[in-house]
Design a protein around this motif. Structure first.
Motif, mmCIF file in Angstrom:
data_model
loop_
_atom_site.group_PDB
_atom_site.id
_atom_site.type_symbol
_atom_site.label_atom_id
_atom_site.label_comp_id
_atom_site.label_asym_id
_atom_site.label_seq_id
_atom_site.Cartn_x
_atom_site.Cartn_y
_atom_site.Cartn_z
ATOM 1 N N PRO A 76 37.828 -48.699 32.852
ATOM 2 C CA PRO A 76 37.458 -50.094 32.603
ATOM 3 C C PRO A 76 37.470 -50.411 31.104
ATOM 4 C CG PRO A 76 35.905 -49.041 34.101
ATOM 5 C CD PRO A 76 36.754 -47.948 33.534
ATOM 6 N N MET A 77 37.790 -51.652 30.782
ATOM 7 C CA MET A 77 37.763 -52.051 29.375
ATOM 8 C C MET A 77 36.331 -52.308 28.941
ATOM 9 S SD MET A 77 39.215 -55.940 29.669
ATOM 10 C CE MET A 77 38.282 -57.217 30.519
ATOM 11 N N ALA A 78 36.087 -52.171 27.660
ATOM 12 C CA ALA A 78 34.780 -52.501 27.089
ATOM 13 C C ALA A 78 34.772 -53.982 26.728
ATOM 14 C CB ALA A 78 34.525 -51.654 25.842
ATOM 15 N N ARG A 79 33.728 -54.692 27.140
ATOM 16 C CA ARG A 79 33.631 -56.122 26.847
ATOM 17 C C ARG A 79 32.669 -56.366 25.690
ATOM 18 N NH1 ARG A 79 33.590 -59.599 32.468
ATOM 19 N NH2 ARG A 79 35.021 -58.297 33.660
ATOM 20 N N VAL A 80 33.077 -57.276 24.805
ATOM 21 C CA VAL A 80 32.284 -57.610 23.623
ATOM 22 C C VAL A 80 32.158 -59.129 23.551
ATOM 23 C CG1 VAL A 80 32.232 -57.548 21.099
ATOM 24 C CG2 VAL A 80 33.020 -55.549 22.374
ATOM 25 N N ALA A 81 30.973 -59.617 23.251
ATOM 26 C CA ALA A 81 30.770 -61.058 23.116
ATOM 27 C C ALA A 81 31.357 -61.541 21.796
ATOM 28 C CB ALA A 81 29.277 -61.383 23.178
ATOM 29 N N PRO A 82 31.978 -62.727 21.782
ATOM 30 C CA PRO A 82 32.551 -63.248 20.541
ATOM 31 C C PRO A 82 31.470 -63.710 19.583
ATOM 32 C CG PRO A 82 32.706 -64.892 22.257
ATOM 33 C CD PRO A 82 32.165 -63.647 22.913
ATOM 34 N N GLY A 83 31.798 -63.734 18.298
ATOM 35 C CA GLY A 83 30.875 -64.277 17.308
ATOM 36 C C GLY A 83 31.139 -65.755 17.105
ATOM 37 N N ASP A 84 30.120 -66.484 16.667
ATOM 38 C CA ASP A 84 30.311 -67.907 16.404
ATOM 39 C C ASP A 84 29.982 -68.275 14.960
ATOM 40 O OD1 ASP A 84 27.600 -67.574 16.473
ATOM 41 O OD2 ASP A 84 27.224 -68.949 18.140
ATOM 42 N N ARG A 85 29.656 -67.290 14.141
ATOM 43 C CA ARG A 85 29.405 -67.524 12.729
ATOM 44 C C ARG A 85 29.620 -66.190 12.004
ATOM 45 N NH1 ARG A 85 24.710 -67.115 15.449
ATOM 46 N NH2 ARG A 85 23.094 -65.708 14.622
ATOM 47 N N LYS A 86 29.527 -66.192 10.685
ATOM 48 C CA LYS A 86 29.868 -65.005 9.909
ATOM 49 C C LYS A 86 29.058 -63.778 10.322
ATOM 50 C CE LYS A 86 30.495 -63.384 5.161
ATOM 51 N NZ LYS A 86 30.399 -63.751 3.729
ATOM 52 N N ASP A 87 27.736 -63.931 10.428
ATOM 53 C CA ASP A 87 26.898 -62.778 10.761
ATOM 54 C C ASP A 87 27.211 -62.242 12.153
ATOM 55 O OD1 ASP A 87 25.717 -62.823 8.333
ATOM 56 O OD2 ASP A 87 23.818 -63.726 8.990
ATOM 57 N N SER A 88 27.407 -63.151 13.134
ATOM 58 C CA SER A 88 27.679 -62.675 14.484
ATOM 59 C C SER A 88 29.086 -62.096 14.589
ATOM 60 C CB SER A 88 27.477 -63.799 15.511
ATOM 61 O OG SER A 88 28.282 -64.917 15.219
ATOM 62 N N ASN A 89 29.997 -62.542 13.734
ATOM 63 C CA ASN A 89 31.318 -61.915 13.695
ATOM 64 C C ASN A 89 31.196 -60.463 13.241
ATOM 65 O OD1 ASN A 89 32.853 -63.994 14.646
ATOM 66 N ND2 ASN A 89 33.542 -64.702 12.642
ATOM 67 N N ARG A 90 30.318 -60.216 12.283
ATOM 68 C CA ARG A 90 30.100 -58.830 11.844
ATOM 69 C C ARG A 90 29.511 -57.996 12.973
ATOM 70 N NH1 ARG A 90 27.800 -58.700 5.619
ATOM 71 N NH2 ARG A 90 29.656 -59.600 4.620
ATOM 72 N N GLU A 91 28.592 -58.581 13.718
ATOM 73 C CA GLU A 91 28.005 -57.878 14.854
ATOM 74 C C GLU A 91 29.078 -57.598 15.915
ATOM 75 O OE1 GLU A 91 24.771 -56.071 16.905
ATOM 76 O OE2 GLU A 91 25.123 -56.652 14.823
ATOM 77 N N MET A 92 29.962 -58.577 16.120
ATOM 78 C CA MET A 92 31.063 -58.395 17.075
ATOM 79 C C MET A 92 31.953 -57.236 16.642
ATOM 80 S SD MET A 92 34.254 -61.012 17.819
ATOM 81 C CE MET A 92 34.854 -60.772 16.117
ATOM 82 N N ARG A 93 32.288 -57.177 15.364
ATOM 83 C CA ARG A 93 33.136 -56.084 14.870
ATOM 84 C C ARG A 93 32.437 -54.742 15.032
ATOM 85 N NH1 ARG A 93 34.028 -59.828 10.647
ATOM 86 N NH2 ARG A 93 32.611 -58.669 9.287
ATOM 87 N N TRP A 94 31.125 -54.720 14.775
ATOM 88 C CA TRP A 94 30.388 -53.456 14.908
ATOM 89 C C TRP A 94 30.404 -52.994 16.362
ATOM 90 C CZ3 TRP A 94 26.472 -50.882 17.232
ATOM 91 C CH2 TRP A 94 26.004 -49.722 16.589
ATOM 92 N N LYS A 95 30.252 -53.931 17.306
ATOM 93 C CA LYS A 95 30.277 -53.566 18.725
ATOM 94 C C LYS A 95 31.657 -53.069 19.144
ATOM 95 C CE LYS A 95 26.480 -56.560 20.186
ATOM 96 N NZ LYS A 95 26.087 -57.753 20.970
#
Length: 211
Positions: free
Chosen positions: A34-53
């Motif tokens: 199965p693929m790993a699912r990651v939630a998208p970011g909607d601002r700079k900080d959450s984009n960093r969190e998305m990349r970390w995930k």
């Protein structure tokens, strides 16, 4: 392919078209898991969190990662994620309130899904867009189960197709993807040899093939 490979955006104009479903089936063909699912970011900080995930999923062994359900009608783009896609080997990933991590992105396939999503300039050079129409009738009761049970058969058909292309002298397509030259020599070369009509259906960021 011993080189970077593009990501894939699967989008449609309505829900229920099978965007995530298609990504899941392709993930099963590619990795058998199965693929790993990651939630998208909607601002700079959450984009960093998305990349970390994404980095965490790769570190844990995920071969396919999907940024699922990007907000409808949005333009998707992240400079550091774009750099991750074209990296070949290890790359540093920054996070929020976490230490940066070094992750090897070789062999990882990235998908993204969303309704009427477009890509910014940097991501458009690194992702191919798959636009789905209305939901099609399924040939099998549960295609994912069929693929899991017949994955070796699917791979055998792919190998057979590649052999036909190699036996023909491995012709290059008329145009190559500038950011993923090795990938397009193999994948686009074989696909366009078997289906010449695909020559004109390629991504806009293309360069003429050197003859």
């Amino acid at each position: 392919v011993d080189a970077p490979t593009p990501g894939y955006l699967v989008t449609a104009s309505a829900s229920g078209a099978g965007k995530t479903y298609l990504a899941e089936m392709l993930a099963t063909i590619a990795s058998g898991t199965p693929m790993a699912r990651v939630a998208p970011g909607d601002r700079k900080d959450s984009n960093r969190e998305m990349r970390w995930k994404i980095a965490e999923a790769i570190y844990r062994g995920a071969q396919v990662v999907c940024i699922d359900n990007i907000p409808s009608g949005s333009e998707f783009g992240d400079d550091e994620l774009a750099a991750m896609i074209t990296a070949f080997g290890s790359t540093w990933v920054r996070a929020v309130a976490r230490p940066s991590c070094l992750v090897d992105v070789r062999g990882t396939h990235l998908f993204a899904t969303g309704i009427d999503v477009t890509l910014n300039t940097e991501m458009a050079r690194r992702m191919l867009t798959i636009r789905l129409g209305r939901s099609a009738e399924r040939r099998y009761p549960e295609p994912r189960d069929w693929i899991r049970e017949n994955r070796a058969q699917v791979h055998a058909h792919v190998v057979r197709a590649l052999r036909l292309w190699v036996d023909a002298g491995a012709p290059e397509p008329r145009r190559l993807h500038g950011s993923f030259r090795k990938w397009s020599e193999l994948v686009a070369g074989a696909a366009c040899y078997l289906r010449p009509d695909l020559e004109d259906a390629w991504h806009p960021e293309l360069i003429p093939a050197e003859r």
